[in-house]
Design a protein around this motif. Structure first.
Motif, short mmCIF file in Angstrom:
data_model
loop_
_atom_site.label_atom_id
_atom_site.label_comp_id
_atom_site.label_asym_id
_atom_site.label_seq_id
_atom_site.Cartn_x
_atom_site.Cartn_y
_atom_site.Cartn_z
N ARG A 74 0.90 -1.23 0.05
CA ARG A 74 -0.09 -0.07 0.02
C ARG A 74 0.92 1.38 0.16
O ARG A 74 2.03 1.42 0.61
N HIS A 108 -6.13 -8.43 -0.18
CA HIS A 108 -5.72 -9.50 1.00
C HIS A 108 -6.65 -9.36 2.18
O HIS A 108 -7.59 -8.74 2.21
N HIS A 110 -6.66 -9.46 6.81
CA HIS A 110 -6.09 -9.61 8.05
C HIS A 110 -7.09 -9.49 9.20
O HIS A 110 -8.19 -8.89 9.05
N HIS A 150 -10.09 -7.51 0.79
CA HIS A 150 -10.26 -6.12 0.48
C HIS A 150 -9.03 -5.59 -0.27
O HIS A 150 -8.01 -5.99 -0.15
FE FE2 Z 1 -5.65 -4.28 4.33
#
Ligand code: FE2
Length: 318
Positions: A74, A108, A110, A150
């Motif tokens: 990101r 990904h 989490h 997402h």
């Molecule tokens: Fe994320």
């Protein structure tokens, strides 16, 4: 059994000798702690402060030239409290993020809960959450709760900028951290979302705020987004009319605020923080604070109140 024998310990001739023998077996004398383990009130380790969106935007534009989203999972800027190398507050971290036209950020999932407040974007910027494509327009809030897939994309011709807010510091403390990249790298859009519980469009928020203001008897209008929206974080929008201020609050919950509209200042225990659209303010727990605006403003607040309430730690001075 390693270390001194029970008899050696029992026959310690002095406290000094006892302490020397306790060290290697990792036992500490509770009556001689170097620092106390209990104290009368929260220590206020984290500092109240603000971050400038204009500065973040400048830095993200540079990052847009210098790194692509293949290099970085990101492209974001973490808002670091001076008290810690990483976290914005004890339980919550905030970061500005930017995605350029035509770019995609891989999907990904989490365990940390995450959400975003969109600051600047044009139609075509989106997040896909569990297969649902959610548009990201200024003032929108998009949720990606614990373990939801997402990823982001930008089909518009303008860079999209938003504020990410996550409970990562809390997850790091409690240690249930799990992370998984999407097996297809980019998750396919499988559902066309009409209305999603993961998406709070600004138009709806604005209408709800106007309605709340008409019933607020001159007080600042406040509405919740979700109830609570996430297990660990509660979300609210606060509207200040010109000249209005919030009631002073001292609450045992951490607050991260994003400025959706307007400008103003936050007074926190003798400190004054000025802010305008896109800026971020952190008000750590147990610090009395007031938000004011001369020209009118809307603030988005994220707090860890659900955690504090669930554990019986939520206190407020009235
Ligand atoms: Fe994320």
């Amino acid at each position: 059994m390693n270390g001194p024998s029970p008899q050696q310990l029992a026959h310690s001739g002095s406290l000094e000798q006892l302490y020397q023998q306790l060290g290697p077996i990792r036992m500490g004398a509770g009556w001689a702690k170097p620092t106390p383990s209990l104290w009368a009130e929260p220590k206020k380790t984290f500092q109240a402060r603000s971050w400038s969106y204009a500065q973040a935007k400048g830095a993200l534009d540079a990052a847009g030239r210098l790194i692509n989203t293949e290099l970085a999972e990101r492209r974001n800027l973490i808002l670091q409290n001076p008290a810690e190398g990483y976290a914005t507050s004890r339980t919550i971290v905030a970061a500005y993020q930017m995605i350029m036209p035509g770019e995609k950020a891989r999907s990904h999932r989490h365990t940390p809960n995450a959400l975003r407040l969109i600051v600047d974007a044009e139609p075509g910027a989106f997040t896909i959450v569990n297969g649902e494509r959610l548009s990201m327009m200024p003032g929108d809030v998009v949720l990606t709760p614990n373990w939801c897939w997402h990823g982001h994309g930008n089909d518009s011709r303008a860079c999209a900028y938003w504020l990410d807010v996550l409970d990562v510091p809390l997850v790091q403390l409690l240690e249930p951290m799990f992370f998984e990249p999407h097996p297809d790298e980019f998750e396919k859009e499988t559902v066309v979302a009409n209305a999603s519980p993961m998406h709070f469009p600004w138009q709806q928020t604005q209408a709800r705020l106007e309605e709340a203001a008409s019933r607020a008897n001159g007080h600042a209008a406040e509405i919740a987004l979700g109830d609570p929206a996430l297990d660990t974080m509660a979300l609210a929008m606060i509207a200040l009319k010109p000249g209005q201020a919030t009631s002073p609050r001292k609450v045992m919950a951490n607050n991260v605020l994003g400025v959706v509209q307007g400008s103003g200042r936050t007074e926190v225990e003798g400190k004054e923080l000025s802010w305008s659209r896109g800026d971020v303010i952190v008000v750590p727990a147990w610090q009395e604070h007031v938000h004011r605006s001369d020209g009118g403003a809307v603030l988005f607040r994220v707090t860890d109140e659900p955690v504090m309430r669930k554990l019986g730690f939520l206190r407020e001075v009235h």
